[in-house]
Write a protein that holds these residues in place. Structure first.
Motif, PDB file in Angstrom:
ATOM      1  N   LYS A   1       0.825  -1.210   0.000  1.00  0.00           N
ATOM      2  CA  LYS A   1       0.000   0.000   0.000  1.00  0.00           C
ATOM      3  C   LYS A   1       0.862   1.265   0.000  1.00  0.00           C
ATOM      4  O   LYS A   1       0.499   2.285  -0.566  1.00  0.00           O
ATOM      5  CB  LYS A   1      -0.897  -0.003   1.248  1.00  0.00           C
ATOM      6  N   LYS A   2       2.031   1.174   0.666  1.00  0.00           N
ATOM      7  CA  LYS A   2       2.924   2.342   0.745  1.00  0.00           C
ATOM      8  C   LYS A   2       4.071   2.244  -0.263  1.00  0.00           C
ATOM      9  O   LYS A   2       5.034   3.003  -0.171  1.00  0.00           O
ATOM     10  CB  LYS A   2       3.498   2.415   2.166  1.00  0.00           C
ATOM     11  N   GLN A   3       3.947   1.247  -1.160  1.00  0.00           N
ATOM     12  CA  GLN A   3       4.979   0.985  -2.177  1.00  0.00           C
ATOM     13  C   GLN A   3       6.360   0.798  -1.556  1.00  0.00           C
ATOM     14  O   GLN A   3       7.362   1.341  -2.051  1.00  0.00           O
ATOM     15  CB  GLN A   3       5.017   2.119  -3.196  1.00  0.00           C
ATOM     16  N   ILE A   4       6.382   0.062  -0.443  1.00  0.00           N
ATOM     17  CA  ILE A   4       7.657  -0.157   0.237  1.00  0.00           C
ATOM     18  C   ILE A   4       8.205  -1.532  -0.136  1.00  0.00           C
ATOM     19  O   ILE A   4       7.460  -2.514  -0.181  1.00  0.00           O
ATOM     20  CB  ILE A   4       7.460  -0.025   1.762  1.00  0.00           C
ATOM     21  N   THR A   5       9.490  -1.576  -0.428  1.00  0.00           N
ATOM     22  CA  THR A   5      10.120  -2.850  -0.766  1.00  0.00           C
ATOM     23  C   THR A   5      10.648  -3.492   0.513  1.00  0.00           C
ATOM     24  O   THR A   5      11.435  -2.870   1.234  1.00  0.00           O
ATOM     25  CB  THR A   5      11.316  -2.616  -1.727  1.00  0.00           C
ATOM     26  N   VAL A   6      10.186  -4.696   0.791  1.00  0.00           N
ATOM     27  CA  VAL A   6      10.688  -5.424   1.959  1.00  0.00           C
ATOM     28  C   VAL A   6      11.660  -6.488   1.452  1.00  0.00           C
ATOM     29  O   VAL A   6      11.269  -7.389   0.725  1.00  0.00           O
ATOM     30  CB  VAL A   6       9.539  -6.087   2.744  1.00  0.00           C
ATOM     31  N   CYS A   7      12.939  -6.330   1.803  1.00  0.00           N
ATOM     32  CA  CYS A   7      13.937  -7.305   1.341  1.00  0.00           C
ATOM     33  C   CYS A   7      14.358  -8.180   2.507  1.00  0.00           C
ATOM     34  O   CYS A   7      14.881  -7.671   3.506  1.00  0.00           O
ATOM     35  CB  CYS A   7      15.200  -6.620   0.835  1.00  0.00           C
ATOM     36  N   ILE A   8      14.112  -9.477   2.391  1.00  0.00           N
ATOM     37  CA  ILE A   8      14.592 -10.410   3.416  1.00  0.00           C
ATOM     38  C   ILE A   8      15.779 -11.157   2.816  1.00  0.00           C
ATOM     39  O   ILE A   8      15.627 -11.875   1.823  1.00  0.00           O
ATOM     40  CB  ILE A   8      13.481 -11.403   3.836  1.00  0.00           C
ATOM     41  N   ALA A   9      16.953 -10.958   3.405  1.00  0.00           N
ATOM     42  CA  ALA A   9      18.156 -11.584   2.857  1.00  0.00           C
ATOM     43  C   ALA A   9      18.108 -13.086   3.097  1.00  0.00           C
ATOM     44  O   ALA A   9      17.790 -13.503   4.212  1.00  0.00           O
ATOM     45  CB  ALA A   9      19.385 -10.987   3.527  1.00  0.00           C
ATOM     46  N   PRO A  10      18.392 -13.882   2.061  1.00  0.00           N
ATOM     47  CA  PRO A  10      18.417 -15.327   2.280  1.00  0.00           C
ATOM     48  C   PRO A  10      19.586 -15.644   3.220  1.00  0.00           C
ATOM     49  O   PRO A  10      20.609 -14.972   3.178  1.00  0.00           O
ATOM     50  CB  PRO A  10      18.658 -15.893   0.881  1.00  0.00           C
ATOM     51  N   SER A  11      19.400 -16.611   4.111  1.00  0.00           N
ATOM     52  CA  SER A  11      20.487 -16.874   5.068  1.00  0.00           C
ATOM     53  C   SER A  11      20.698 -18.362   5.237  1.00  0.00           C
ATOM     54  O   SER A  11      19.866 -19.169   4.826  1.00  0.00           O
ATOM     55  CB  SER A  11      20.139 -16.274   6.421  1.00  0.00           C
ATOM     56  N   ALA A  12      21.802 -18.678   5.854  1.00  0.00           N
ATOM     57  CA  ALA A  12      22.084 -20.080   6.198  1.00  0.00           C
ATOM     58  C   ALA A  12      21.025 -20.536   7.199  1.00  0.00           C
ATOM     59  O   ALA A  12      20.287 -19.714   7.742  1.00  0.00           O
ATOM     60  CB  ALA A  12      23.466 -20.167   6.798  1.00  0.00           C
ATOM     61  N   THR A  13      20.942 -21.809   7.420  1.00  0.00           N
ATOM     62  CA  THR A  13      19.864 -22.323   8.264  1.00  0.00           C
ATOM     63  C   THR A  13      20.196 -22.167   9.743  1.00  0.00           C
ATOM     64  O   THR A  13      20.785 -23.050  10.346  1.00  0.00           O
ATOM     65  CB  THR A  13      19.596 -23.808   7.967  1.00  0.00           C
ATOM     66  N   GLU A  14      19.809 -21.040  10.301  1.00  0.00           N
ATOM     67  CA  GLU A  14      19.933 -20.847  11.757  1.00  0.00           C
ATOM     68  C   GLU A  14      18.654 -21.339  12.406  1.00  0.00           C
ATOM     69  O   GLU A  14      17.567 -21.142  11.873  1.00  0.00           O
ATOM     70  CB  GLU A  14      20.123 -19.364  12.081  1.00  0.00           C
ATOM     71  N   LEU A  15      18.808 -21.958  13.579  1.00  0.00           N
ATOM     72  CA  LEU A  15      17.628 -22.429  14.300  1.00  0.00           C
ATOM     73  C   LEU A  15      17.474 -21.636  15.589  1.00  0.00           C
ATOM     74  O   LEU A  15      18.454 -21.160  16.157  1.00  0.00           O
ATOM     75  CB  LEU A  15      17.777 -23.912  14.649  1.00  0.00           C
ATOM     76  N   VAL A  16      16.232 -21.474  16.039  1.00  0.00           N
ATOM     77  CA  VAL A  16      15.992 -20.881  17.361  1.00  0.00           C
ATOM     78  C   VAL A  16      14.963 -21.740  18.086  1.00  0.00           C
ATOM     79  O   VAL A  16      14.093 -22.338  17.449  1.00  0.00           O
ATOM     80  CB  VAL A  16      15.450 -19.434  17.289  1.00  0.00           C
TER      81      VAL A  16
ATOM     82  N   VAL B   1       7.297   6.757   1.674  1.00  0.00           N
ATOM     83  CA  VAL B   1       6.648   6.108   0.526  1.00  0.00           C
ATOM     84  C   VAL B   1       7.757   5.706  -0.458  1.00  0.00           C
ATOM     85  O   VAL B   1       8.698   6.467  -0.671  1.00  0.00           O
ATOM     86  CB  VAL B   1       5.631   7.077  -0.131  1.00  0.00           C
ATOM     87  N   LYS B   2       7.639   4.500  -1.011  1.00  0.00           N
ATOM     88  CA  LYS B   2       8.652   3.912  -1.905  1.00  0.00           C
ATOM     89  C   LYS B   2       9.964   3.643  -1.163  1.00  0.00           C
ATOM     90  O   LYS B   2      11.029   3.551  -1.781  1.00  0.00           O
ATOM     91  CB  LYS B   2       8.919   4.809  -3.126  1.00  0.00           C
ATOM     92  N   GLY B   3       9.904   3.568   0.154  1.00  0.00           N
ATOM     93  CA  GLY B   3      11.109   3.298   0.950  1.00  0.00           C
ATOM     94  C   GLY B   3      11.435   1.815   1.038  1.00  0.00           C
ATOM     95  O   GLY B   3      10.873   0.998   0.296  1.00  0.00           O
ATOM     96  N   HIS B   4      12.330   1.496   1.974  1.00  0.00           N
ATOM     97  CA  HIS B   4      12.810   0.119   2.087  1.00  0.00           C
ATOM     98  C   HIS B   4      12.817  -0.379   3.517  1.00  0.00           C
ATOM     99  O   HIS B   4      13.056   0.385   4.454  1.00  0.00           O
ATOM    100  CB  HIS B   4      14.244   0.010   1.555  1.00  0.00           C
ATOM    101  N   VAL B   5      12.588  -1.688   3.652  1.00  0.00           N
ATOM    102  CA  VAL B   5      12.751  -2.380   4.930  1.00  0.00           C
ATOM    103  C   VAL B   5      13.620  -3.602   4.634  1.00  0.00           C
ATOM    104  O   VAL B   5      13.379  -4.303   3.662  1.00  0.00           O
ATOM    105  CB  VAL B   5      11.379  -2.830   5.490  1.00  0.00           C
ATOM    106  N   TRP B   6      14.674  -3.773   5.435  1.00  0.00           N
ATOM    107  CA  TRP B   6      15.561  -4.910   5.221  1.00  0.00           C
ATOM    108  C   TRP B   6      15.541  -5.819   6.447  1.00  0.00           C
ATOM    109  O   TRP B   6      15.622  -5.342   7.578  1.00  0.00           O
ATOM    110  CB  TRP B   6      17.001  -4.447   5.016  1.00  0.00           C
ATOM    111  N   GLY B   7      15.433  -7.114   6.210  1.00  0.00           N
ATOM    112  CA  GLY B   7      15.455  -8.079   7.316  1.00  0.00           C
ATOM    113  C   GLY B   7      16.509  -9.134   7.050  1.00  0.00           C
ATOM    114  O   GLY B   7      16.706  -9.541   5.905  1.00  0.00           O
ATOM    115  N   SER B   8      17.205  -9.551   8.109  1.00  0.00           N
ATOM    116  CA  SER B   8      18.184 -10.630   7.916  1.00  0.00           C
ATOM    117  C   SER B   8      18.383 -11.412   9.204  1.00  0.00           C
ATOM    118  O   SER B   8      18.129 -10.914  10.300  1.00  0.00           O
ATOM    119  CB  SER B   8      19.518 -10.052   7.444  1.00  0.00           C
ATOM    120  N   VAL B   9      18.841 -12.648   9.039  1.00  0.00           N
ATOM    121  CA  VAL B   9      19.131 -13.524  10.178  1.00  0.00           C
ATOM    122  C   VAL B   9      20.639 -13.702  10.239  1.00  0.00           C
ATOM    123  O   VAL B   9      21.292 -13.756   9.202  1.00  0.00           O
ATOM    124  CB  VAL B   9      18.450 -14.893   9.952  1.00  0.00           C
TER     125      VAL B   9
END
Ligand code: ADP
Length: 279
Positions: free
Chosen positions: A136-151, A175-183
């Motif tokens: 809705k806010k034209q935001i790109t959510v990038c989740i970096a692929p990661s090795a298999t960490e367990l919790v 608007v048109k911003g970014h969110v980055w997630g990583s493990v």
């Protein structure tokens, strides 16, 4: 005579020791009672603070609902305006439900149900839940692929924590911003009241390109009902709930700003011992 004196001395020493032990036990019991009273008082004051906050938070949506209902009742709403009015009432009810649900989660006692989970899957799942909001806010959510960490975590609780962080990041990003997630992994020193886990930490990092945290906001971030958002947009419970849940999992959360600007939140959970497999 010497023998008698020695026996008497031993006897009186023993009596003195018994007295001493009784006094110590009494003092110990008194300390325990005081501690219980203190904990009880603290619980009561927290409940009081929360109740006051909830009453305050519910005040506005309740007012809106009651005003609009009254307008319908007195015929002040034209038939053409009816469906719009009903939508406002529904939205305000949803806000109230959310406030109450978050409060219940915050107050929830008992231990979470934990199992060994893939950290990456959890992050991906939480991010995809919020796809529509980001879109809705034209935001790109990038989740970096990661090795298999367990919790070792409670799925529902951890997803809620991550979802809260992602919602905040989406709110903060332009608007048109970014969110980055990583493990990832870390050996960062924990706060004093938490033991460092033998296998280090598994981390969830969430970044955004919003305005970042001011010093004032950073100081109050994790307090219940602290919010800078408009009424209806924020309850101020998201990070307080997240903080509590992460602590229950033996971990902690840090908040700061990225060197490039924008906020960075990191959740650190104890890495499971190596020989554990996914259940
Ligand atoms: P809410 O989102 O309902 O306001 P939270 O406890 O989740 O409650 O957040 C409290 C406050 O922390 C927010 O109102 C906002 O001011 C600040 N905050 C949280 N995340 C971010 C972020 N990514 N960037 C900037 N400020 C943030």
């Amino acid at each position: 005579v010497t023998f008698l004196l020695a026996a008497l001395l031993v006897h009186s020493l023993r009596l003195a020791l018994v007295d001493e032990r009784r006094a110590l036990m009494a003092a110990h019991e008194k300390t325990l009672a005081t501690q219980n009273q203190l904990q009880h008082a603290e619980r009561l004051s927290t409940v009081g603070r929360l109740a006051a906050g909830v009453a305050h938070e519910l005040g506005t949506p309740l007012n809106v609902v009651s005003t609009y209902a009254q307008m319908i009742e007195t015929g002040a709403v034209t038939p053409g305006e009816l469906s719009g009015t009903a939508r406002i009432i529904r939205e305000q009810s949803a806000t109230m439900t959310r406030i109450i649900r978050q409060l219940v989660d915050f107050a929830r006692a008992g231990r979470p149900q934990r199992s060994l989970l893939s950290a990456n899957d959890l992050l991906q799942a939480s991010a995809s839940l919020l796809g529509p909001l980001a879109h809705k806010k034209q935001i790109t959510v990038c989740i970096a692929p990661s090795a298999t960490e367990l919790v070792e975590a409670d799925t529902g609780q951890l997803q809620q924590v991550l979802a809260n962080l992602i919602v905040n990041a989406i709110h903060a990003a332009p608007v048109k911003g970014h969110v980055w997630g990583s493990v990832g992994r870390s050996t960062q020193a924990p706060p004093d009241d938490i033991a460092a886990p033998p296998a280090g930490w598994v981390t969830f990092q969430l970044d955004d390109d919003g305005a970042g945290l001011t010093e004032e906001v950073a100081r109050h971030l994790f307090e219940p009902f602290f919010t800078t958002k408009d009424i209806g947009e924020g309850t101020g419970l998201g990070l307080a709930v997240a903080h509590g849940m992460i602590r229950e999992h033996g971990g902690f959360i840090t908040a700061g700003n990225r060197p490039e600007g924008g906020a960075r939140f990191t959740v650190l959970l104890p890495a499971p011992a190596r020989d554990e497999g996914v259940r």
